[in-house]
Scaffold this motif. Structure first.
Motif, short mmCIF file in Angstrom:
data_model
loop_
_atom_site.label_atom_id
_atom_site.label_comp_id
_atom_site.label_asym_id
_atom_site.label_seq_id
_atom_site.Cartn_x
_atom_site.Cartn_y
_atom_site.Cartn_z
N LEU A 1 36.98 -10.46 -80.09
CA LEU A 1 37.72 -9.62 -81.02
C LEU A 1 37.16 -9.75 -82.44
O LEU A 1 36.99 -8.77 -83.16
CB LEU A 1 39.21 -9.99 -80.99
CG LEU A 1 40.11 -9.28 -81.99
CD1 LEU A 1 40.14 -7.77 -81.73
CD2 LEU A 1 41.54 -9.83 -81.91
N GLN B 1 45.12 -12.56 -77.68
CA GLN B 1 44.64 -12.45 -79.06
C GLN B 1 44.78 -11.03 -79.59
O GLN B 1 45.17 -10.83 -80.72
CB GLN B 1 43.16 -12.88 -79.07
CG GLN B 1 42.56 -12.96 -80.45
CD GLN B 1 41.23 -13.70 -80.43
OE1 GLN B 1 40.65 -13.94 -79.38
NE2 GLN B 1 40.77 -14.07 -81.60
N ASN B 2 44.47 -10.05 -78.74
CA ASN B 2 44.56 -8.67 -79.19
C ASN B 2 45.77 -7.98 -78.58
O ASN B 2 45.77 -7.67 -77.40
CB ASN B 2 43.28 -7.92 -78.80
CG ASN B 2 43.22 -6.55 -79.45
OD1 ASN B 2 44.20 -6.09 -80.02
ND2 ASN B 2 42.07 -5.92 -79.35
N GLU C 1 46.43 -16.65 -81.45
CA GLU C 1 46.56 -15.98 -82.76
C GLU C 1 47.66 -14.92 -82.76
O GLU C 1 47.41 -13.75 -83.02
CB GLU C 1 45.21 -15.38 -83.17
CG GLU C 1 44.18 -16.46 -83.42
CD GLU C 1 42.85 -15.87 -83.83
OE1 GLU C 1 42.85 -15.01 -84.72
OE2 GLU C 1 41.83 -16.29 -83.28
N SER D 1 48.41 -12.87 -86.33
CA SER D 1 47.31 -12.39 -87.18
C SER D 1 47.64 -11.08 -87.88
O SER D 1 47.07 -10.77 -88.92
CB SER D 1 46.03 -12.23 -86.35
OG SER D 1 46.26 -11.30 -85.32
N ASN E 1 42.68 -1.64 -85.49
CA ASN E 1 42.29 -2.04 -84.15
C ASN E 1 40.85 -1.60 -83.89
O ASN E 1 40.57 -0.43 -83.76
CB ASN E 1 43.23 -1.36 -83.14
CG ASN E 1 42.82 -1.69 -81.71
OD1 ASN E 1 41.93 -2.51 -81.47
ND2 ASN E 1 43.47 -1.03 -80.77
N PHE F 1 46.80 -5.12 -78.68
CA PHE F 1 46.53 -3.78 -78.15
C PHE F 1 46.15 -3.83 -76.67
O PHE F 1 46.35 -2.88 -75.94
CB PHE F 1 45.41 -3.10 -78.94
CG PHE F 1 45.65 -3.09 -80.43
CD1 PHE F 1 46.65 -2.28 -80.97
CD2 PHE F 1 44.91 -3.87 -81.29
CE1 PHE F 1 46.87 -2.26 -82.33
CE2 PHE F 1 45.14 -3.86 -82.66
CZ PHE F 1 46.12 -3.06 -83.18
N THR F 2 45.57 -4.95 -76.25
CA THR F 2 45.19 -5.05 -74.85
C THR F 2 46.32 -5.60 -73.99
O THR F 2 46.27 -5.52 -72.78
CB THR F 2 43.96 -5.96 -74.66
OG1 THR F 2 44.28 -7.23 -75.19
CG2 THR F 2 42.74 -5.42 -75.35
N ILE G 1 41.57 -10.04 -89.57
CA ILE G 1 42.18 -10.37 -88.27
C ILE G 1 41.18 -11.14 -87.43
O ILE G 1 40.04 -10.71 -87.28
CB ILE G 1 42.55 -9.08 -87.49
CG1 ILE G 1 43.71 -8.37 -88.13
CG2 ILE G 1 42.88 -9.41 -86.04
CD1 ILE G 1 44.08 -7.09 -87.40
N ALA G 2 41.60 -12.28 -86.90
CA ALA G 2 40.81 -13.08 -85.96
C ALA G 2 39.59 -13.77 -86.61
O ALA G 2 38.81 -14.39 -85.91
CB ALA G 2 40.33 -12.26 -84.76
#
Ligand code: ATP
Ligand code: ATP
Ligand code: MG
Ligand code: MG
Lengths: 265, 283
Positions: A139, B91-92, B171, B174, A85, B94-95, A165-166
């Motif tokens: 990201l 997308q993330n 995504e 991912s 992350n 974690f957020t 990732i991404a």
């Protein structure tokens, strides 16, 4: 010579759930991919290599130094880790100072750190964004910044936890080039990823982690022949190999390029 | 009936002067599975946020045109009303995790508490979603003690449990292992069959080709094309947009193996056609 030696490594976060259940490995200069199902212990393993976590039992020796007897700061000159992350890694408000931070931190002087950082930013294609605030970036860009930060430190060992990732096709090609480049400088690159095609196209050696153990370890193309073991680790062969299997061909190619080359007449 | 209509949508983030969305128009029917592809920075995530109303209701900035979901113009509605209809997996992951909940179970419950379900129904939905994503055994764990892929599974479970009419996934796979990623695509496909409209942003072209009814190709804030996967991936200028065909299509293109004038995009179709091609060449 072995660069990293892992001896009978065990680790748990909580006593009731052992995460790594006895790992013995030697890393030499071969570029190496680590693959395996979610929760297999891949990230935990590389945090142990980096010295961020210490073994519950067993030893990790990095260029002769036991991680138990060395501080993270001391190991940081030798081993760099790009976190899964990027938000865990990014905290400056300007891209260039973010990338320079790690290099300065391990004792590079200002001038070298700057040169090395600019070079790393060029490699990831973000030289145009050096004055941006990392928090305003997407990201995929933040991930590339975290890669550049580690590359800039110029450590002998570089670990990438899910670098793709991404990332779109072009950025993945860039990351691949960076890995080839680091390898040609004689560095050891270890990469965790779930992208099987990326593994097939990039790495000499592949390790399959499964429930805290190493299930397979070998040349990438040989590992991708073991369909049954792969299934056990919740993996699939690369797409070209899936096509070969489906066609019942006796030859299995693991990349599109190899498939096309072999079938062209 | 059209579930989502986007008309001449334009958008700039605050204090910037680039049109991140530059005159976008398209329509999506109820129950379709739409894939969105395009290179990094093309505007995919911003477009998704415009469908949820986060753009322009949360992210201010210059906005023009209209986004209409179920006949309601999102810019004139409010975020919490739209959230009942449109769920989004960010997308993330974690957020996406709220950070205020102590356990994985409570994290999924959080979204459901706001829609007034009775306890029994809530429990059923949470258990079902956690099982579907294979993380039921972690229900009492702190979300931040999950692995990356487990966290991404949690983010998806949270949205599926809400059962919105439209699900947007940016995504979503991912960080998932290959089998987990396939399971998510299958689960989403099942939702589509129940009439839920799906919008998915992905760089995994093989999956987009297999599961999408139509693919929206974006570049630099514009829609370049909106068509079937076969048509999109048969284009010869994809490189220009930073997009690559599925591996199977690349192989077929190398041998110029076509199926009714278009290149195959899935494993099954490619296999059939390559085998036929080999037999033909041998005889
Ligand atoms: N801080 C923590 N406390 C307790 N358990 C943890 C913690 N961090 C990770 N775990 C658990 O340890 C196991 C291994 O996690 P790890 O992050 O190493 O997996 P991984 O192989 O990297 O998975 P992924 O592919 O999803 O990133 C998982 O089951 C995870 O839930
Ligand atoms: N909060 C923000 N403020 C300013 N600019 C932004 C913001 N978020 C995104 N952008 C910019 O808007 C453009 C489109 O970004 P967006 O995230 O929508 O692209 P994307 O297609 O989703 O890319 P990716 O594949 O990297 O996720 C990019 O140039 C990006 O830098
Ligand atoms: Mg991990
Ligand atoms: Mg995006």
């Amino acid at each position: 010579m072995s660069i990293i030696e892992v001896k009978n490594l065990h680790f748990f976060y909580n006593k009731d759930e052992e995460i790594l259940k006895g790992i013995d490995l030697i890393f030499d200069e071969k570029s190496t991919a680590i693959i395996g199902q979610n929760g297999a212990g891949k990230t935990t393993f590389v945090k142990l290599l980096k010295g961020l976590l210490k073994p519950t039992s067993g030893d990790i020796i990095i260029y002769g130094k036991n991680t138990k007897e060395n501080t993270v700061a001391n190991l940081a000159r030798t081993i760099g880790l790009v976190f899964q992350n990027p938000n865990d890694q990014i905290f400056k408000n300007n891209v260039l100072s973010e990338v320079m931070f790690g290099a300065l931190n391990i004792g590079m002087d200002e001038k070298d750190a700057k040169e090395s950082s600019l070079n790393a930013l060029r490699m990831v294609g973000l030289e145009g964004k050096i004055n941006d605030n990392p928090y305003d970036l997407t990201l995929s860009e933040r991930k590339l910044i975290s890669i550049a930060s580690i590359v800039a430190m110029n450590t002998k060992i570089i670990i990438l936890d899910e670098p793709t990732i991404a990332q779109d096709y072009i950025s993945k090609e860039k990351i691949k080039d960076i890995i080839f480049n680091l390898k040609s400088q004689g560095k050891l690159v270890i990469t965790i990823t779930h992208d099987m095609d990326f593994v097939a196209e990039t790495f000499e050696r592949t390790l399959v982690f499964c429930e805290g153990k190493v299930l397979l370890d070998g040349k990438t193309n040989e590992v991708f022949m073991q369909d049954e073991e792969l299934k056990k680790a919740h993996l699939e062969p690369p797409y070209a190999a899936q096509l070969c299997r489906k066609m019942n061909s006796d030859k299995i190619y693991i990349t599109v390029e190899e498939f096309v080359k072999a079938n062209k007449r | 009936m059209d579930k989502i209509v986007v008309e001449n949508l334009k958008y700039k983030y605050p204090l910037t002067d680039k049109l991140v969305l530059n005159d976008i128009s398209f329509k999506i029917e109820k129950g379709q599975f739409i894939g969105i592809i395009g290179q990094n920075g093309a505007g995919k995530s911003t477009l998704c946020q415009a469908i949820t109303g986060l753009v322009p209701l949360f992210f201010k900035g210059a906005y023009g045109g209209r986004v209409i979901v179920d006949g309601i113009e999102v810019a004139k509605s409010n975020i919490s009303d739209i959230a009942l209809k449109v769920g989004m997996v960010f997308q993330n992951p974690f957020t996406q995790i709220t950070g205020s909940k102590l356990t994985v179970y409570e994290e999924v419950a959080f979204g459901l508490e706001n829609i007034g379900l009775d306890r029994e129904e809530m429990k059923n939905r949470i258990d079902e979603a956690l099982n579907l994503l294979g993380i039921y055994k972690f229900k009492d764990r702190n979300p931040f003690d999950l692995s990356g892929g487990q966290m991404q599974r949690l983010a998806i479970a949270g949205i599926i449990a809400m059962r919105p009419d439209v699900i947007i996934l940016d995504e979503p796979t991912s960080q998932l292992d290959p089998q987990g990623s396939e399971e998510v695509f299958k689960a989403v496909w099942d939702l589509k069959k129940c009439g839920i409209t799906i919008i998915m942003v992905e760089h995994k072209m093989e999956k987009i080709a297999e599961y999408s009814d139509k693919v929206l190709l974006m570049h630099d804030g514009k829609v370049i094309d909106f068509d079937t996967p076969e048509k999109i991936f048969s284009r010869d200028d994809l490189m220009k947009y930073g997009v690559i065909e599925p591996a199977y299509t690349r192989i077929c293109k190398a041998f110029d193996i076509k199926d009714n004038g278009l290149y195959p995009v899935t494993l099954d179709r490619a296999c059939e056609m390559v085998v036929k091609y080999n037999e033909h060449n041998r005889s």
